[in-house]
Design a protein around this motif. Structure first.
Motif: not given
Length: 409
Positions: A134-161
């Motif tokens: 919500t706060k950061h529409k544009e993230l630096p490259p590393y943080e943008r990809n870290l966010l994608k990684h976190l979302l991937g782990i989150y979706y795996l945990s939520k069983q949304d493959m």
């Protein structure tokens, strides 16, 4: 560069205006430019600011630089599942006031979310992730990809493959420099029954973990690789069993009961698939003992144990029903839709309520499983449903499913 940010932080903490800080030293305009790094200034000015703010600017600069190193150490400890180290660094960071300076806020927030995911605290991780989005529409490259990684782990945990695969495969390896995500991508591909992609990414992640001496993640990668292997004859199966037992022994040496439990589940399923229900049931029981009861991991073992005992006729119907009700209760309490569905299906089967079983399978279970990308389960249940429609002479429904099954094949 750092001086201006540190001066601004402590000025705001002291509730001073730029004019008050600069009084007798320089103009408020000059203070503003110093804080934003837009002008040169003499060491004498920063010394006077420091004295007025009650800080040692040299020490503060060193602390500010050390925060990035501390954040990197925290991330490394989380990746390596060094729980005590991760806890100590978390406590240290929480006591560090300079962490609030904007340079590190996003990375710190993302790593806090990663820390919660490590402990399977999905709600807390989700709250942090949404706040950052919500706060950061544009993230630096590393943080943008870290966010994608976190979302991937989150979706795996939520069983949304499907969501997990779709987000993880967009990560830029050049920008992220953390091949750990390849293991999560392999796990997601395994769930959607893409074994070639599973093996490819699991093998790549295995080489990374070996090179970084991350032995716990080596176990995870080798576990996934084992799950892609199919044994044709008895000799192949015995070799597979020995490989599983070798990894289980490694888990015992490394004192990681959660990984040992997962391996026991996988090996139990191999025996279940070969209709060796006695051995499978014992392994599921051994796995359950190692797990926290109100967890997805426990539900995996419990479901496997119930199916094994039902098909192997190892427990009475009353005993099986009680176990199913326990599983259903836990699933609903921890909001696990997949296992809520699975235990409801099992209850219908055990009670011999075939009409209700196939109705629920058609209207509730299959739509959810398709949405989340459980390809193997979907194919299995569609075949079941197809045979049932043939049996009750529902030819039009059988033909619809036949078309789906042919196209899927």
């Amino acid at each position: 560069m750092y001086e201006g940010k540190i001066i601004k932080f402590y000025r705001e903490k002291a509730k001073l205006t730029q004019q008050q800080l600069g009084e007798g030293i320089c103009s408020d305009t000059h203070v503003s430019k110093i804080e934003r790094g837009m002008t040169d200034y003499s060491p004498e000015i920063t010394l006077l600011f420091s004295k007025r703010l009650g800080i040692n600017i040299e020490e503060e600069i060193k602390r500010f630089k050390d925060i990035k190193k501390l954040l990197n150490r925290w991330h490394d400890a989380i990746i390596k599942e060094q729980f005590e180290e991760a806890e100590m660094i978390k406590d240290e960071l929480e006591k560090e006031p300079l962490i609030q300076i904007t340079d590190y806020q996003i990375l710190y927030g993302l790593l806090r979310a990663r820390y919660h995911l490590l402990h399977n605290r999905l709600k807390q991780a989700d709250t942090i992730i949404k706040a950052i989005q919500t706060k950061h529409k544009e993230l630096p490259p590393y943080e943008r990809n870290l966010l994608k990684h976190l979302l991937g782990i989150y979706y795996l945990s939520k069983q949304d493959m499907i969501k997990a695969v779709n987000i993880l495969k967009t990560i830029s390896a050049d920008d992220y420099k953390n091949p750990e995500y390849l293991l999560n991508l392999a796990a997601a591909y395994l769930a959607v029954n893409s074994k070639v992609m599973t093996y490819y990414y699991a093998e790549k992640s295995l080489q990374f973990f070996i090179s970084t001496n991350n032995f716990l993640k080596v176990i995870d990668a080798e576990t996934i690789i084992l799950m892609t292997r199919e044994s044709d004859g008895n000799g192949d199966f015995q070799k597979l069993v020995e490989q599983y037992k070798g990894l289980i022994h490694t888990c015992e040496l490394c004192r990681v009961p959660n990984k040992k439990a997962r391996l026991l589940d996988n090996l139990a399923f191999e025996y279940y698939s070969r209709q060796d229900y006695e051995v499978a049931s014992r392994m599921y029981q051994q796995s359950m003992v190692l797990k926290e009861k109100k967890s997805v991991a426990f539900l995996i073992s419990l479901e496997g144990f119930i199916r094994t005992c039902f098909e192997g006729n190892l427990l009475t119907n009353n005993e099986l029903i009680m176990l199913c009700q326990e599983g259903l209760s836990i699933s609903m309490e921890i909001h696990q839709v997949l296992y809520t569905i699975n235990f409801k299906l099992l209850l219908h089967l055990i009670n011999n309520q075939l009409r209700e079983y196939y109705s629920y399978l058609s209207t509730d279970a299959l739509p959810y499983l398709k949405k989340c990308g459980y390809v193997t389960l979907v194919q299995r249940y569609e075949k079941e449903l197809f045979n049932y429609y043939l049996k009750i002479d529902e030819k039009s429904k059988a033909l619809e499913l036949a078309d789906i099954l042919i196209n899927a094949g």
